[in-house]
Scaffold this motif. Structure first.
Motif, PDB file in Angstrom:
ATOM      1  N   THR A  70       0.815  -1.208   0.000  1.00  0.00           N
ATOM      2  CA  THR A  70       0.000   0.000   0.000  1.00  0.00           C
ATOM      3  C   THR A  70       0.850   1.259   0.000  1.00  0.00           C
ATOM      4  N   ASP A  71       2.165   1.106   0.243  1.00  0.00           N
ATOM      5  CA  ASP A  71       3.036   2.273   0.418  1.00  0.00           C
ATOM      6  C   ASP A  71       4.471   1.775   0.323  1.00  0.00           C
ATOM      7  N   GLY A  72       5.365   2.582  -0.224  1.00  0.00           N
ATOM      8  CA  GLY A  72       6.762   2.173  -0.232  1.00  0.00           C
ATOM      9  C   GLY A  72       7.629   3.063  -1.091  1.00  0.00           C
ATOM     10  N   MET A  73       8.941   2.798  -1.049  1.00  0.00           N
ATOM     11  CA  MET A  73       9.902   3.499  -1.891  1.00  0.00           C
ATOM     12  C   MET A  73      10.996   2.529  -2.308  1.00  0.00           C
ATOM     13  N   ASN A  74      11.666   2.834  -3.427  1.00  0.00           N
ATOM     14  CA  ASN A  74      12.722   1.958  -3.893  1.00  0.00           C
ATOM     15  C   ASN A  74      14.093   2.602  -3.743  1.00  0.00           C
ATOM     16  N   GLU A  75      15.133   1.844  -4.058  1.00  0.00           N
ATOM     17  CA  GLU A  75      16.497   2.309  -3.830  1.00  0.00           C
ATOM     18  C   GLU A  75      16.919   3.398  -4.804  1.00  0.00           C
ATOM     19  N   ARG A  76      16.089   3.728  -5.794  1.00  0.00           N
ATOM     20  CA  ARG A  76      16.366   4.834  -6.699  1.00  0.00           C
ATOM     21  C   ARG A  76      15.642   6.111  -6.273  1.00  0.00           C
ATOM     22  N   GLY A  77      14.955   6.072  -5.146  1.00  0.00           N
ATOM     23  CA  GLY A  77      14.284   7.271  -4.654  1.00  0.00           C
ATOM     24  C   GLY A  77      12.946   7.548  -5.294  1.00  0.00           C
ATOM     25  N   VAL A  78      12.218   6.498  -5.657  1.00  0.00           N
ATOM     26  CA  VAL A  78      10.852   6.631  -6.173  1.00  0.00           C
ATOM     27  C   VAL A  78       9.880   6.173  -5.092  1.00  0.00           C
ATOM     28  N   TYR A  79       8.815   6.937  -4.890  1.00  0.00           N
ATOM     29  CA  TYR A  79       7.765   6.606  -3.921  1.00  0.00           C
ATOM     30  C   TYR A  79       6.488   6.234  -4.669  1.00  0.00           C
ATOM     31  N   ALA A  80       5.751   5.263  -4.146  1.00  0.00           N
ATOM     32  CA  ALA A  80       4.415   4.934  -4.649  1.00  0.00           C
ATOM     33  C   ALA A  80       3.530   4.554  -3.474  1.00  0.00           C
ATOM     34  N   GLY A  81       2.267   4.959  -3.520  1.00  0.00           N
ATOM     35  CA  GLY A  81       1.337   4.622  -2.455  1.00  0.00           C
ATOM     36  C   GLY A  81      -0.092   4.615  -2.945  1.00  0.00           C
ATOM     37  N   LEU A  82      -0.915   3.777  -2.324  1.00  0.00           N
ATOM     38  CA  LEU A  82      -2.339   3.721  -2.635  1.00  0.00           C
ATOM     39  C   LEU A  82      -3.115   4.509  -1.598  1.00  0.00           C
ATOM     40  N   LEU A  83      -4.015   5.382  -2.057  1.00  0.00           N
ATOM     41  CA  LEU A  83      -4.923   6.116  -1.192  1.00  0.00           C
ATOM     42  C   LEU A  83      -6.347   5.747  -1.592  1.00  0.00           C
ATOM     43  N   TYR A  84      -7.156   5.459  -0.602  1.00  0.00           N
ATOM     44  CA  TYR A  84      -8.528   4.975  -0.819  1.00  0.00           C
ATOM     45  C   TYR A  84      -9.353   6.022  -1.563  1.00  0.00           C
ATOM     46  N   MET A  85     -10.244   5.567  -2.452  1.00  0.00           N
ATOM     47  CA  MET A  85     -11.027   6.480  -3.280  1.00  0.00           C
ATOM     48  C   MET A  85     -12.428   5.940  -3.536  1.00  0.00           C
ATOM     49  N   PRO A  86     -13.208   5.662  -2.502  1.00  0.00           N
ATOM     50  CA  PRO A  86     -14.530   5.080  -2.711  1.00  0.00           C
ATOM     51  C   PRO A  86     -15.479   6.043  -3.422  1.00  0.00           C
ATOM     52  N   GLY A  87     -16.283   5.485  -4.307  1.00  0.00           N
ATOM     53  CA  GLY A  87     -17.302   6.272  -4.999  1.00  0.00           C
ATOM     54  C   GLY A  87     -16.804   7.004  -6.221  1.00  0.00           C
ATOM     55  N   PHE A  88     -15.492   7.068  -6.420  1.00  0.00           N
ATOM     56  CA  PHE A  88     -14.956   7.818  -7.550  1.00  0.00           C
ATOM     57  C   PHE A  88     -13.879   7.039  -8.294  1.00  0.00           C
ATOM     58  N   CYS A  89     -13.892   5.728  -8.146  1.00  0.00           N
ATOM     59  CA  CYS A  89     -12.893   4.886  -8.807  1.00  0.00           C
ATOM     60  C   CYS A  89     -13.634   3.873  -9.668  1.00  0.00           C
ATOM     61  N   ASP A  90     -13.388   3.896 -10.959  1.00  0.00           N
ATOM     62  CA  ASP A  90     -14.124   3.052 -11.895  1.00  0.00           C
ATOM     63  C   ASP A  90     -13.130   2.335 -12.805  1.00  0.00           C
ATOM     64  N   TYR A  91     -12.655   1.160 -12.340  1.00  0.00           N
ATOM     65  CA  TYR A  91     -11.696   0.400 -13.125  1.00  0.00           C
ATOM     66  C   TYR A  91     -12.350  -0.173 -14.384  1.00  0.00           C
ATOM     67  N   PRO A  92     -11.587  -0.346 -15.462  1.00  0.00           N
ATOM     68  CA  PRO A  92     -12.149  -1.027 -16.640  1.00  0.00           C
ATOM     69  C   PRO A  92     -12.319  -2.521 -16.377  1.00  0.00           C
ATOM     70  N   LEU A 147      -3.341   5.845  -7.274  1.00  0.00           N
ATOM     71  CA  LEU A 147      -1.922   5.564  -7.074  1.00  0.00           C
ATOM     72  C   LEU A 147      -1.149   6.870  -7.075  1.00  0.00           C
ATOM     73  N   ILE A 148      -0.417   7.136  -5.992  1.00  0.00           N
ATOM     74  CA  ILE A 148       0.337   8.373  -5.829  1.00  0.00           C
ATOM     75  C   ILE A 148       1.802   8.090  -6.132  1.00  0.00           C
ATOM     76  N   LEU A 149       2.443   8.948  -6.934  1.00  0.00           N
ATOM     77  CA  LEU A 149       3.819   8.751  -7.363  1.00  0.00           C
ATOM     78  C   LEU A 149       4.661   9.998  -7.082  1.00  0.00           C
ATOM     79  N   HIS A 150       5.880   9.799  -6.587  1.00  0.00           N
ATOM     80  CA  HIS A 150       6.847  10.874  -6.394  1.00  0.00           C
ATOM     81  C   HIS A 150       8.236  10.341  -6.708  1.00  0.00           C
ATOM     82  N   ASP A 151       9.149  11.242  -7.071  1.00  0.00           N
ATOM     83  CA  ASP A 151      10.542  10.823  -7.192  1.00  0.00           C
ATOM     84  C   ASP A 151      11.468  11.880  -6.598  1.00  0.00           C
ATOM     85  N   GLY A 152      12.755  11.523  -6.491  1.00  0.00           N
ATOM     86  CA  GLY A 152      13.719  12.391  -5.848  1.00  0.00           C
ATOM     87  C   GLY A 152      14.012  13.663  -6.600  1.00  0.00           C
TER      88      GLY A 152
END
Length: 334
Positions: A70-92, A147-152
């Motif tokens: 649900t959350d984490g970062m890698n050794e290259r300094g990239v972050y990714a995390g899941l934030l809940y989004m009920p009612g507004f998330c419509d996967y194919p 899905l939230i994304l950040h990098d260094g």
């Protein structure tokens, strides 16, 4: 409920803060996925998208599977995390999609962190897959999330699904919460343009000076409730008004104090009369994308554990997991 924000130091260091709210801990464990970890997405007919990790990573597994982060970062300094989004998330739907491209939302964090060295690469990687509504056992449905994304380098993006299509927003402000979509939250900021960190000047009426009652009056009108729109605006207010700090270590402390303002105690937010359904802050993380350090603290003991990615063993092997445990900014070996 979740709140995420990005901070930058004067030397361009980048630190990400994030809270995780839910009624229960969901079997959460601190997880290390080594280089050459073989990940497998889930398709309607079985195995979906597969990948082999180029980069080692650390994060939090909350679904009982080491590759479902649900959350984490890698050794290259990239972050990714899941934030809940009920009612507004419509996967194919997966119908008609190549099974070899399919995965569940719970696969996405490990996928992008294992294979990507920047937000730009992560966006491209997400366009190569189909995230479909696979029901997670024990969860009862396909977790609605973005899905939230950040990098260094300071880049940020948010991956969302609306009307059965994936949409990726660049996010220059670097803040995210929950529903609704990111573009709505950015538009809503226009309702708060009069807020300021400086106290208003005294008002004079008929020769009578009326000063403020106390410090902080410039932020009168800032929403204090726990709803996603209120937390988004409040997080932007903190990010925009923090005094500059020189380095990443100082920025980690800034992030810790901002996180304190989003720490929801048990009972403050209630879904029903059943305490087992109360959202509260299960854990918070600080991801130092410049110095490659991942810190986490839990609800039951808010002292902070730190993983130094530079000294973590990411050589190929089995995933490793440890439970959340106390330690006042103590080194954590995993």
């Amino acid at each position: 409920m979740c709140t995420s924000f990005r901070l930058k130091a004067q030397d361009s260091s980048v630190v990400i803060g994030r809270t995780m709210e839910f009624p229960n801990l969901m079997q959460a464990k601190i997880t290390v996925l080594p280089r050459e970890f073989v990940g497998a997405g889930i398709a309607a007919s079985g195995t979906g998208k597969t990948w082999t990790s180029e980069y080692g990573l650390v994060g939090v597994d909350a679904f009982g599977q080491p590759g479902w982060l649900t959350d984490g970062m890698n050794e290259r300094g990239v972050y990714a995390g899941l934030l809940y989004m009920p009612g507004f998330c419509d996967y194919p739907q997966a119908d008609g999609k190549d099974p070899a491209s399919c995965m569940s939302i719970v696969n996405t964090v490990a996928y992008v962190l294992g294979t990507c060295a920047s937000v730009a690469e992560a966006k491209a990687a997400m366009f190569a897959v189909t995230v479909w509504p696979w029901t997670v056992k024990g969860f009862g449905n396909a977790p609605a999330a973005h899905l939230i994304l950040h990098d260094g380098g300071g880049a940020s993006a948010v991956v969302e699904w609306r009307d059965g299509e994936m949409v990726i927003f660049d996010n220059p402000i670097g803040v995210a919460t929950n529903s609704p979509h990111l573009d709505w939250h950015l538009l809503n900021l226009r309702n708060y343009l009069t807020l300021q960190p400086k106290n208003p000047d005294p008002l004079t009426i008929e020769g009578v000076s009326i000063p403020v009652l106390g410090q902080g009056s410039g932020m009168r009108g800032l929403s204090a409730d726990g709803s996603p729109p209120a937390r988004f605006v409040r997080a932007v207010a903190y990010v925009a008004t923090l005094r500059p700090v020189p380095h990443a270590a100082d920025l980690e402390m800034s992030a810790l104090h901002v996180l304190n303002n989003f720490d929801i105690p048990f009972g403050m937010v209630r879904e029903s009369g059943n305490p087992a359904e109360d959202d509260h802050t299960l854990w918070s993380t600080i991801s130092n994308l410049t110095e490659h350090r991942y810190a986490i603290r839990g609800y039951d003991n808010p002292t902070t554990q730190v993983i130094e990615l530079g000294s973590t063993d990411f050589t190929p092997g089995e995933p490793r997991q440890v439970p959340l445990s106390p330690g006042l900014f103590a080194p954590l070996t995993v």
